[in-house]
Scaffold this active site. Structure first.
Site, short mmCIF file in Angstrom:
data_model
loop_
_atom_site.label_atom_id
_atom_site.label_comp_id
_atom_site.label_asym_id
_atom_site.label_seq_id
_atom_site.Cartn_x
_atom_site.Cartn_y
_atom_site.Cartn_z
CG ASP A 67 31.10 -31.61 -12.16
OD1 ASP A 67 31.81 -31.06 -12.93
OD2 ASP A 67 31.38 -32.57 -11.60
CG ASN A 135 34.28 -41.12 -3.94
OD1 ASN A 135 34.41 -40.73 -5.17
ND2 ASN A 135 33.48 -39.99 -3.16
CG HIS A 137 33.08 -38.52 -7.62
ND1 HIS A 137 33.25 -37.63 -6.58
CD2 HIS A 137 33.99 -38.56 -8.48
CE1 HIS A 137 34.44 -36.69 -7.19
NE2 HIS A 137 34.77 -37.26 -8.20
CD GLU A 142 31.10 -37.12 -3.87
OE1 GLU A 142 31.53 -38.45 -4.31
OE2 GLU A 142 32.01 -36.25 -3.50
P1 PGA Z 1 40.46 -36.30 -11.64
O1 PGA Z 1 39.12 -36.19 -11.12
O2 PGA Z 1 40.63 -36.66 -13.31
O3 PGA Z 1 41.27 -34.90 -11.36
O4 PGA Z 1 41.03 -37.45 -11.21
C1 PGA Z 1 38.11 -37.08 -11.53
C2 PGA Z 1 36.91 -37.15 -11.15
O5 PGA Z 1 36.76 -36.69 -9.79
O6 PGA Z 1 35.75 -37.11 -11.66
#
Ligand code: PGA
Length: 243
Positions: A67, A135, A137, A142
Site C-alpha cells: 500500500d 483493528n 486490517h 479495514e
Molecule cells: P505496525 O503496523 O507494524 O506499525 O504495527 C501494522 C499494520 O498496520 O499493518
C-alpha cells in the site's frame, strides 16, 4: 494455517528473515509482496545483515508493496516508498525497475490502483509478507472489506489514523485519510503468506484472529483458509490466547 510462537521481537525478526532468505535463495527471481510499519523493521535489518555477510542477492527479485498513502510524495519521509528504500532497498542489490510501490500522487488514483492490480496479475506474488493493524486490517483493508477485493483506493478508519499518528509527530491531522491498497483478494492470490505480529497492543486482535471463525470484521482472518499461511507471534502478542 500454521502458528509459530516465539519469545520476543528479536526472535520474530530473525525467524521471519530466515524464512524470506530461504525463499529468495530457492528462487532468485522470486516475486515478493512487502509490508511497511513498525513490525517488519527488524526483519529488514536482518535481511540487510544477511546481504552484507552472506551476499544473498536480490538482483532478480521483483517486489510489490501492499500500500501507499494518497497525497504523500515518494520523497516524503512517511511515504511507504521512502520507508522501503530507507529500511531495505538502499542497502541491498535490488534492481530499482523491479521495485513496485503504488504511487500516492498520480493524477488518477483509481486508474493507478487498477494498473497496480494488473501488474500483479502479470507477475503473481510468490511470497507475501504482512503485518496486522490493531483493528485486524491487512494492508489498508479495514474491517468490512470483501474477501475478493482487489487493489483500490481506500479510506482509513479512525482507529488506523490514531494508530499511525505516532509516525506523524503524534498528530492525527497529519495522517493521510486515504491510501491505495492491495485488496484481500490480491493478498490471497499470493502462493505463500507470512503474517508477523508483535507486542501487547496486538494481543486482543490476535485472540480474535486465532480463536474466532473467519469474518470480515477481522480482515486478517479471511486468510485462515489460505493453503500456505503462516503466522509468527511473540509472547506479548500471544498473551491473551487460551493456549
Ligand atoms: P505496525 O503496523 O507494524 O506499525 O504495527 C501494522 C499494520 O498496520 O499493518
Amino acid at each position: 494455517m500454521e502458528v509459530i510462537k516465539v519469545k520476543d521481537y528479536n526472535e520474530l525478526s530473525e525467524i521471519a528473515a530466515n524464512i524470506m532468505i530461504d525463499a529468495v535463495t530457492k528462487k532468485p527471481n522470486i516475486t515478493l509482496g512487502l509490508a511497511t510499519g513498525g513490525t517488519p523493521v527488524g526483519l529488514y535489518e536482518n535481511l540487510v545483515k544477511d546481504y552484507q555477510n552472506n551476499g544473498t542477492s536480490y538482483k532478480e527479485v521483483t517486489t510489490f508493496n501492499l500500500d501507499e498513502y494518497i497525497g504523500l510524495e515518494k520523497t516524503h519521509d512517511q511515504s511507504y516508498s521512502f520507508f522501503m528504500h530507507d529500511n531495505l532497498f538502499d542497502h541491498i542489490d535490488i534492481t530499482e525497475e523491479n521495485v513496485h510501490v503504488p504511487c500516492g500522487t498520480s493524477a488518477d488514483h483509481i486508474q493507478e490502483a487498477k494498473n497496480y492490480e494488473q501488474l500483479i496479475d502479470e507477475n503473481p506474488i510468490d511470497f507475501q509478507l504482512i503485518g496486522i493493524g490493531v483493528n485486524g486490517h491487512i494492508g489498508f483493508n479495514e474491517p468490512g472489506t470483501h474477501i475478493n477485493s482487489v487493489t483500490s483506493v481506500v479510506q482509513l478508519t479512525d482507529s488506523t489514523i490514531e494508530a499511525n499518528a505516532r509516525y506523524f509527530e503524534g498528530n492525527e491531522q497529519l495522517v493521510p485519510t486515504k491510501a491505495i491498497s492491495m485488496g484481500i483478494g490480491t493478498i490471497r492470490n499470493a502462493k505463500q503468506i507470512l503474517l508477523i505480529i508483535t507486542g501487547l497492543s496486538k494481543a486482543k486482535i490476535v485472540k480474535q484472529l486465532i480463536e474466532d471463525p473467519a469474518s470480515e470484521d477481522v480482515p486478517a482472518s479471511l486468510l485462515k483458509d489460505h493453503p500456505n499461511f503462516t503466522i509468527i507471534i511473540d509472547e506479548e502478542a500471544a498473551s491473551l490466547l487460551d493456549k
